[in-house]
Design a protein around this motif. Structure first.
Motif: not given
Length: 280
Positions: A57-65
């Motif tokens: 799992y990985h969450k892009d902190l900028a987009s929240g995706k």
């Protein structure tokens, strides 16, 4: 004479029996609607993800995706069901509680331990994962016995499968438990511990991302677990059986393996990075 150990064992079995007896009724609710029936009726599939756990799992902190191979798998599962995917955030330690409390319908990435099996059900395996360590520079443990000493300082993330393994196999070591995998890794980098117990997939990812943290070792003998999906325990096993069929079908087609390898490559890992004799 009845020993304290016998009393404790009997109490443990009684507690497990009580939990097993109470859980199904609570899980299906007053309406008696099963998880599978609710998903088919509402066209919504609820799951959760763990931040900082690439390639799972990985969450892009900028987009929240969110991304990661378990995101790809559960997205494909939702498409198979013609359902909308509802995604929340959790931790490895809280995922089982989220299932029990009916917050989510499924969680990918759980190792089936006896303790967890007391309260939830598991799918068939998605892949195999060896227990390993991120060891500080200059530290080269070859066996579990070398790590099981009073002077050894080990970090792990609380409530995870690696926490349970370290507790079971390293009773003499000093074990420091942290809220997240990243915090346990930082303890190695800061020199507060000698090594972090972690499943190999996550260990390889952490070292690839930050080579200065240390190096990956797989102590002998190799102890491995499987990575599975978890379900809330209920009397109707249709949901679990459907997911099992879906996983086996997609493993046979090579889809599960391709999704894993694709996401490994996104974090710079290939099968050639695996230690000798260790495979998926």
């Amino acid at each position: 004479m009845v020993s304290r150990r016998m009393i404790g064992t009997a109490a443990g079995f009684a507690l497990a029996a009580a939990a097993s007896a109470a859980t199904p009724a609570a899980a299906q609710g007053a309406s008696g609607e099963s998880t599978f029936e609710r998903i088919r009726r509402t066209k919504k599939l609820r799951t959760a993800a763990v931040a900082g756990a690439a390639p799972y799992y990985h969450k892009d902190l900028a987009s929240g995706k969110w991304s990661g191979f378990y995101i790809d798998l559960v997205t494909a599962l939702a498409e198979e069901l013609e359902a909308e995917l509802e995604l929340s955030e959790t931790t490895w330690g809280n995922a089982v509680l989220d299932l029990q409390s009916n917050k989510i319908d499924i969680f990918f990435g759980l190792n089936p331990t006896p303790k967890r099996a007391l309260v939830i059900d598991f799918s068939v395996p998605c892949f195999s994962n060896a227990f390993s360590f991120i060891a500080k520079k200059g530290f080269e443990p070859k066996t579990w016995d070398e790590l099981n000493k009073p002077e050894m300082r080990i970090s792990t993330d609380v409530g995870s499968s690696q926490d349970q393994v370290a507790t079971r196999l390293l009773p003499k070591a000093q074990i420091s438990r942290f809220k997240s995998v990243d915090e346990a890794t930082m303890a190695v980098q800061a020199g507060r511990v000698d090594a972090q117990c972690l499943v190999m997939m996550l260990a390889l990812t952490a070292v690839k991302k930050n080579p200065n943290v240390g190096h990956v070792v797989v102590p002998q003998p190799v102890f491995a677990t499987t990575s599975n999906a978890g379900f809330r325990r209920e009397q109707d096993k249709t949901w679990r059986d459907f997911v099992n069929t879906w996983i086996e079908f997609n493993k046979g087609l090579g889809f599960v393996r391709s999704v894993i390898l694709k996401n490994m490559e996104l974090v710079g890992i290939s099968e050639s990075d695996f230690p000798p004799g260790i495979t998926l």
